[in-house]
Design a protein around this motif. Structure first.
Motif, mmCIF file in Angstrom:
data_model
loop_
_atom_site.group_PDB
_atom_site.id
_atom_site.type_symbol
_atom_site.label_atom_id
_atom_site.label_comp_id
_atom_site.label_asym_id
_atom_site.label_seq_id
_atom_site.Cartn_x
_atom_site.Cartn_y
_atom_site.Cartn_z
ATOM 1 N N MET A 28 0.829 -1.169 0.000
ATOM 2 C CA MET A 28 0.000 0.000 0.000
ATOM 3 C C MET A 28 0.877 1.236 0.000
ATOM 4 O O MET A 28 2.045 1.167 0.302
ATOM 5 N N SER A 29 0.350 2.398 -0.278
ATOM 6 C CA SER A 29 1.117 3.633 -0.291
ATOM 7 C C SER A 29 1.312 4.134 1.133
ATOM 8 O O SER A 29 0.867 3.530 2.090
ATOM 9 N N ASP A 30 1.967 5.291 1.261
ATOM 10 C CA ASP A 30 2.262 5.851 2.578
ATOM 11 C C ASP A 30 1.005 6.334 3.290
ATOM 12 O O ASP A 30 1.014 6.503 4.491
ATOM 13 N N ARG A 31 -0.069 6.547 2.557
ATOM 14 C CA ARG A 31 -1.314 7.009 3.181
ATOM 15 C C ARG A 31 -1.922 5.883 3.996
ATOM 16 O O ARG A 31 -1.722 4.710 3.710
ATOM 17 N N THR A 32 -2.672 6.242 4.993
ATOM 18 C CA THR A 32 -3.311 5.214 5.818
ATOM 19 C C THR A 32 -4.544 4.648 5.129
ATOM 20 O O THR A 32 -4.875 3.498 5.337
ATOM 21 N N GLN A 33 -5.219 5.437 4.332
ATOM 22 C CA GLN A 33 -6.423 5.003 3.636
ATOM 23 C C GLN A 33 -6.100 4.792 2.162
ATOM 24 O O GLN A 33 -5.589 5.678 1.512
ATOM 25 N N PRO A 34 -6.361 3.606 1.609
ATOM 26 C CA PRO A 34 -6.047 3.380 0.202
ATOM 27 C C PRO A 34 -6.986 4.172 -0.700
ATOM 28 O O PRO A 34 -8.131 4.439 -0.350
ATOM 29 N N SER A 35 -6.455 4.540 -1.888
ATOM 30 C CA SER A 35 -7.281 5.264 -2.853
ATOM 31 C C SER A 35 -8.350 4.315 -3.386
ATOM 32 O O SER A 35 -8.313 3.110 -3.142
ATOM 33 N N GLY A 36 -9.282 4.856 -4.155
ATOM 34 C CA GLY A 36 -10.355 4.035 -4.711
ATOM 35 C C GLY A 36 -9.820 2.926 -5.598
ATOM 36 O O GLY A 36 -10.279 1.784 -5.542
ATOM 37 N N LEU A 37 -8.807 3.233 -6.401
ATOM 38 C CA LEU A 37 -8.223 2.238 -7.282
ATOM 39 C C LEU A 37 -7.462 1.178 -6.481
ATOM 40 O O LEU A 37 -7.573 -0.024 -6.752
ATOM 41 N N GLU A 38 -6.713 1.622 -5.484
ATOM 42 C CA GLU A 38 -5.987 0.677 -4.629
ATOM 43 C C GLU A 38 -6.959 -0.229 -3.873
ATOM 44 O O GLU A 38 -6.729 -1.437 -3.752
ATOM 45 N N GLN A 39 -8.041 0.340 -3.384
ATOM 46 C CA GLN A 39 -9.039 -0.445 -2.661
ATOM 47 C C GLN A 39 -9.703 -1.456 -3.592
ATOM 48 O O GLN A 39 -9.912 -2.610 -3.223
ATOM 49 N N ALA A 40 -9.989 -1.046 -4.819
ATOM 50 C CA ALA A 40 -10.575 -1.969 -5.797
ATOM 51 C C ALA A 40 -9.595 -3.107 -6.083
ATOM 52 O O ALA A 40 -10.005 -4.271 -6.217
ATOM 53 N N PHE A 41 -8.306 -2.780 -6.149
ATOM 54 C CA PHE A 41 -7.297 -3.817 -6.365
ATOM 55 C C PHE A 41 -7.290 -4.794 -5.199
ATOM 56 O O PHE A 41 -7.314 -6.011 -5.392
ATOM 57 N N LEU A 42 -7.253 -4.273 -3.979
ATOM 58 C CA LEU A 42 -7.218 -5.126 -2.791
ATOM 59 C C LEU A 42 -8.460 -6.006 -2.702
ATOM 60 O O LEU A 42 -8.366 -7.193 -2.368
ATOM 61 N N ASP A 43 -9.605 -5.442 -3.021
ATOM 62 C CA ASP A 43 -10.852 -6.205 -2.967
ATOM 63 C C ASP A 43 -10.927 -7.269 -4.063
ATOM 64 O O ASP A 43 -11.584 -8.299 -3.880
ATOM 65 N N LEU A 100 1.135 -5.267 -11.523
ATOM 66 C CA LEU A 100 -0.087 -4.475 -11.583
ATOM 67 C C LEU A 100 -0.236 -3.630 -10.323
ATOM 68 O O LEU A 100 -0.576 -2.445 -10.385
ATOM 69 N N TRP A 101 0.068 -4.218 -9.166
ATOM 70 C CA TRP A 101 -0.001 -3.483 -7.906
ATOM 71 C C TRP A 101 0.946 -2.288 -7.919
ATOM 72 O O TRP A 101 0.584 -1.192 -7.482
ATOM 73 N N LEU A 102 2.153 -2.490 -8.438
ATOM 74 C CA LEU A 102 3.115 -1.386 -8.492
ATOM 75 C C LEU A 102 2.588 -0.241 -9.345
ATOM 76 O O LEU A 102 2.745 0.934 -8.992
ATOM 77 N N LYS A 103 1.945 -0.565 -10.449
ATOM 78 C CA LYS A 103 1.386 0.476 -11.308
ATOM 79 C C LYS A 103 0.229 1.190 -10.613
ATOM 80 O O LYS A 103 0.093 2.405 -10.693
ATOM 81 N N VAL A 104 -0.616 0.405 -9.934
ATOM 82 C CA VAL A 104 -1.780 0.988 -9.264
ATOM 83 C C VAL A 104 -1.346 1.847 -8.086
ATOM 84 O O VAL A 104 -1.826 2.960 -7.893
ATOM 85 N N SER A 105 -0.422 1.335 -7.284
ATOM 86 C CA SER A 105 -0.027 2.058 -6.068
ATOM 87 C C SER A 105 0.854 3.257 -6.367
ATOM 88 O O SER A 105 0.990 4.144 -5.528
ATOM 89 N N ALA A 130 -13.476 6.555 -12.782
ATOM 90 C CA ALA A 130 -14.904 6.334 -12.567
ATOM 91 C C ALA A 130 -15.229 4.859 -12.358
ATOM 92 O O ALA A 130 -16.079 4.518 -11.541
ATOM 93 N N ALA A 131 -14.572 3.983 -13.097
ATOM 94 C CA ALA A 131 -14.857 2.554 -12.995
ATOM 95 C C ALA A 131 -13.536 1.835 -12.712
ATOM 96 O O ALA A 131 -12.862 1.360 -13.639
ATOM 97 N N PRO A 132 -13.138 1.726 -11.436
ATOM 98 C CA PRO A 132 -11.822 1.176 -11.126
ATOM 99 C C PRO A 132 -11.660 -0.305 -11.488
ATOM 100 O O PRO A 132 -10.594 -0.708 -11.946
ATOM 101 N N LEU A 133 -12.697 -1.114 -11.325
ATOM 102 C CA LEU A 133 -12.552 -2.534 -11.611
ATOM 103 C C LEU A 133 -12.315 -2.793 -13.095
ATOM 104 O O LEU A 133 -11.367 -3.522 -13.445
ATOM 105 N N PRO A 134 -13.118 -2.245 -14.005
ATOM 106 C CA PRO A 134 -12.812 -2.431 -15.428
ATOM 107 C C PRO A 134 -11.428 -1.882 -15.794
ATOM 108 O O PRO A 134 -10.723 -2.456 -16.621
ATOM 109 N N TYR A 135 -11.036 -0.784 -15.166
ATOM 110 C CA TYR A 135 -9.709 -0.208 -15.404
ATOM 111 C C TYR A 135 -8.620 -1.213 -15.019
ATOM 112 O O TYR A 135 -7.647 -1.401 -15.755
ATOM 113 N N LEU A 136 -8.775 -1.857 -13.870
ATOM 114 C CA LEU A 136 -7.790 -2.836 -13.416
ATOM 115 C C LEU A 136 -7.705 -4.028 -14.382
ATOM 116 O O LEU A 136 -6.611 -4.506 -14.701
ATOM 117 N N PHE A 137 -8.847 -4.493 -14.851
ATOM 118 C CA PHE A 137 -8.824 -5.633 -15.761
ATOM 119 C C PHE A 137 -8.249 -5.255 -17.127
ATOM 120 O O PHE A 137 -7.573 -6.070 -17.760
#
Length: 175
Positions: A1-16, A41-46, A54-61
């Motif tokens: 995860m990044s240095d922030r305590t709360q993951p971004s929407g894209l990071e959270q979609a990745f984790l989920d 993929l995680w390195l690119k997202v984080s 707007a649509a993080p899951l389709p973006y990740l795929f």
């Protein structure tokens, strides 16, 4: 995860969706590299750098699919490069043949005949063990099972055959 305590929407979609993404890679032939691709993929997202998505899951795929395409292209290019290198470094020299000379063919046939004659002088089990192991490429344990003897017996038979062939080679070298 990044240095922030709360993951971004894209990071959270990745984790989920981590397991789904892993299955996506595996289903497309990534094999053992699926975890590595997921990490890439995680390195690119984080790394962030993109605005809100707007649509993080389709973006990740789509990003995962792009990684698979890049991997495929890289493998094809590496295979082509290896083939070209092999062709350049092991190809025939112009004006020369890769075939052995007639003398070498005759000498090889004579030596093969002598090896066969030497094996024929051995106990049949030793000759069979040698042929199955060294010529057919069968493991010693399987040869032992086929012959109905112990592994140590096969090893002993092989030593007998090796000794006989070493003596043949010595006689050939002296001549």
């Amino acid at each position: 995860m990044s240095d922030r305590t709360q993951p971004s929407g894209l990071e959270q979609a990745f984790l989920d969706s981590r397991e789904r993404l892993l299955r996506f890679f595996a289903a497309r032939g990534a094999g053992d590299a699926a975890e590595d691709l997921l990490q890439e993929l995680w390195l690119k997202v984080s790394a962030g750098g993109s605005g809100p998505i707007a649509a993080p899951l389709p973006y990740l795929f789509r990003a995962a699919n792009s990684l698979m395409i890049d991997r495929y292209r890289s493998q094809v290019q590496a295979a082509r490069r290896d083939h070209d290198w092999s062709e350049a470094n092991t190809g025939a020299v112009p004006g020369m043949t890769d075939s052995p000379s007639a003398e070498r063919v005759v000498a090889a046939r004579q030596f093969a005949r002598l090896v066969d004659e030497t094996l024929a002088t051995l106990e049949p089990r030793a000759a069979t063990a040698f042929r199955r192991h060294r010529v057919d490429g069968i493991g010693q344990r399987q040869v032992a099972q086929e012959l109905g003897v112990s592994l140590s017996t096969v090893e002993s038979d092989l030593r007998i055959a090796y000794r006989a062939l070493a003596e043949l080679k010595e006689r050939m070298d002296e001549a």
